[in-house]
Design an enzyme around this catalytic site. Structure first.
Site, PDB file in Angstrom:
ATOM      1  CE  LYS A 100      -7.961 -95.047  49.648  1.00  0.00           C
ATOM      2  NZ  LYS A 100      -6.676 -94.753  50.320  1.00  0.00           N
ATOM      3  CD  GLU A 122     -12.011 -96.237  39.914  1.00  0.00           C
ATOM      4  OE1 GLU A 122     -13.045 -96.619  39.333  1.00  0.00           O
ATOM      5  OE2 GLU A 122     -12.015 -95.393  40.817  1.00  0.00           O
ATOM      6  CB  SER A 387      -5.419 -91.160  56.744  1.00  0.00           C
ATOM      7  OG  SER A 387      -4.113 -91.082  56.193  1.00  0.00           O
TER       8      SER A 387
HETATM    9  C1  LIG Z   1      -5.936 -93.535  50.101  1.00  0.00           C
HETATM   10  C2  LIG Z   1      -5.312 -92.975  51.296  1.00  0.00           C
HETATM   11  C3  LIG Z   1      -5.201 -91.574  51.502  1.00  0.00           C
HETATM   12  C4  LIG Z   1      -5.634 -90.560  50.479  1.00  0.00           C
HETATM   13  O1  LIG Z   1      -6.987 -90.551  50.138  1.00  0.00           O
HETATM   14  P1  LIG Z   1      -7.987 -89.420  50.604  1.00  0.00           P
HETATM   15  O2  LIG Z   1      -9.215 -89.723  49.820  1.00  0.00           O
HETATM   16  O3  LIG Z   1      -7.403 -88.093  50.262  1.00  0.00           O
HETATM   17  O4  LIG Z   1      -8.196 -89.564  52.060  1.00  0.00           O
HETATM   18  C5  LIG Z   1      -4.652 -91.118  52.674  1.00  0.00           C
HETATM   19  N1  LIG Z   1      -4.195 -91.963  53.625  1.00  0.00           N
HETATM   20  C6  LIG Z   1      -4.263 -93.304  53.467  1.00  0.00           C
HETATM   21  C7  LIG Z   1      -3.730 -94.179  54.561  1.00  0.00           C
HETATM   22  C8  LIG Z   1      -4.822 -93.858  52.298  1.00  0.00           C
HETATM   23  O5  LIG Z   1      -4.879 -95.191  52.157  1.00  0.00           O
END
Ligand SMILES: *Cc1c(COP(=O)(O)O)cnc(C)c1O
Length: 408
Positions: A100, A122, A387
């Site tokens: 993010k 938000e 992610s």
């Molecule tokens: C917020 C988040 C997601 C999901 O958000 P996307 O916008 O779909 O990428 C996925 N993995 C992690 C670790 C997150 O914090």
């Protein structure tokens, strides 16, 4: 022309100047916010081509975020599954532990270039709030995060992080006091303050230009991963895979590959099952509609109101998906597939035990699907976007599933 080459100009052609990916996207806004979003769109179109902006963002990524994040070959996990080789793009090693920050730093730099003094957003589970508060501290900007009272009570550690980073957390006390009301509250504050503030969306969703901007800021993931994988292996991966909530980490991973002969899989959360309120699989059960200022595929009732959603991974429980995903779904370029809570938890334990990497429960959905795909493919390679890291999920997982022996 093969079925992949027709997408080789995708990044240049999509979206159009009104923010449409085919019929999806656009900006459906209350009149008092039209000028504010147009200002951001116009500014972004200029600034994204400026050498000064690009060079500054590169420096930040390298020196502050620790990019490039590595690509890692999971030899033990691959052997366990006995099929294709699994590789991870390690966004869990990005500063703050998830992807993010990639778009928050871009949004913060844009605010700085526009001479704004405040970031407004938000947050639901608080992950976006923490990433944005980090960006605000870095740039010396004020940060105002709207959060439902119910979520504030549930997410105490993230609320504390935001406060330590200097953000003002605004409790939202109306309606159900969760994410939807927090969006409304942030929009109201932005409409009143847009002259000296900028609104920062937390995924590749929302009115134009956010799906475009967030995609552009996140595509560093796929650009790096594509080059790193090629350096390591000498060819393209056979498959690429990422989890899909709103769709930011996945669109960042996928778009650099859309013109390549690579199968692409977006993994949605199937939660506890197929009943309304038990999942957040927007592509599978959703239909076209307008929500939160953009046209896409969404989970909605007969009146067009968003349906309740659920996933064990709070970052994935969003009742829609970014418009570029809706377009790539309809055009047949990307496969949208599913992992349940159970499968994600199994992947959480397996990746931890076999590779020494504790994944976020969101990312565990992508790992779960990759393990299944590896067994089906038998040979070849799968590149998964990891992610984020799972420190935030450990207490919850241990409390519910113990030491995970049943999965190992
Ligand atoms: C917020 C988040 C997601 C999901 O958000 P996307 O916008 O779909 O990428 C996925 N993995 C992690 C670790 C997150 O914090």
């Amino acid at each position: 022309m093969n079925k992949y080459q027709q997408f080789s100009n995708h990044l240049k052609e999509m979206p159009d100047e009104k923010g449409y990916f085919g019929k999806y996207g656009g900006a459906y806004l209350p009149p008092e916010l039209v000028a504010a979003f147009e200002e951001i769109a116009t500014a972004y179109q200029t600034i994204c081509h400026s050498a000064q902006f690009i060079n500054e963002l590169r420096r930040i990524r390298k020196e502050f975020q620790g990019r490039p994040t590595p690509v890692y070959h999971c030899e033990r996990l691959s052997r366990l599954n006995g099929g294709a080789q699994i590789y991870l793009k390690r966004e869990d090693l990005n500063h703050t532990g998830a992807h993010k920050l990639n778009h928050c730093m871009g949004e913060g730099l844009l605010a700085k270039f526009l001479g704004k003094k405040r970031l407004i957003a938000e947050t639901g589970a608080g992950q976006h709030g923490v990433a944005l508060a980090t960006a605000a501290a870095f740039f010396g900007l004020e940060c105002e995060i709207h959060m439902g009272e119910v979520d504030i009570a549930k997410q105490a550690p993230n609320v504390a992080r935001m406060k330590v980073l200097g953000a003002k957390v605004v409790p939202v006390t109306f309606g159900l006091k969760t994410l939807k009301e927090a969006v409304d509250s942030a929009f109201i504050s932005y409409a009143e303050n847009y002259k000296d503030s900028i609104y920062c969306i937390g995924s590749a969703v929302g009115p134009h230009p956010f799906p475009l901007m967030v995609r552009d800021f996140q595509k560093v993931i796929g650009i790096e991963a594509r080059e790193q994988f090629f350096d390591m292996v000498g060819e393209m991966p056979d498959a690429v895979c990422a989890c899909v909530g709103g769709g930011s980490n996945s669109i960042g991973m996928f778009t650099p590959f859309v013109g390549d002969p690579v199968e692409i899989y977006g993994v949605e959360p199937l939660g506890r099952g197929e009943k309304v309120g038990d999942h957040a699989a927007s592509m599978r059960f959703g239909s076209e509609g307008v929500m939160h200022g953009f046209n896409s595929i969404m989970l909605q009732d007969k009146k067009g109101e968003p349906l309740p959603v659920y996933s064990i991974a709070s970052g994935l429980d969003y009742p829609s998906v970014g418009p570029e995903h809706a377009y790539l779904h309809d055009s047949g370029r990307i496969h949208y597939v599913y992992a349940t809570d159970e499968q994600a938890v199994e992947a959480f334990y397996k990746l931890s035990r076999y590779e020494g990497i504790i994944p976020a429960l969101e990312s565990s959905h992508a790992v779960a699907y990759a393990m299944q795909l590896a067994r089906e493919m038998k040979t070849g390679s799968i590149l998964v976007n990891l992610s984020g890291r799972g420190d935030k999920d450990i207490d919850y997982v241990i409390e519910r599933y113990g030491d995970g022996k049943q999965y190992l």
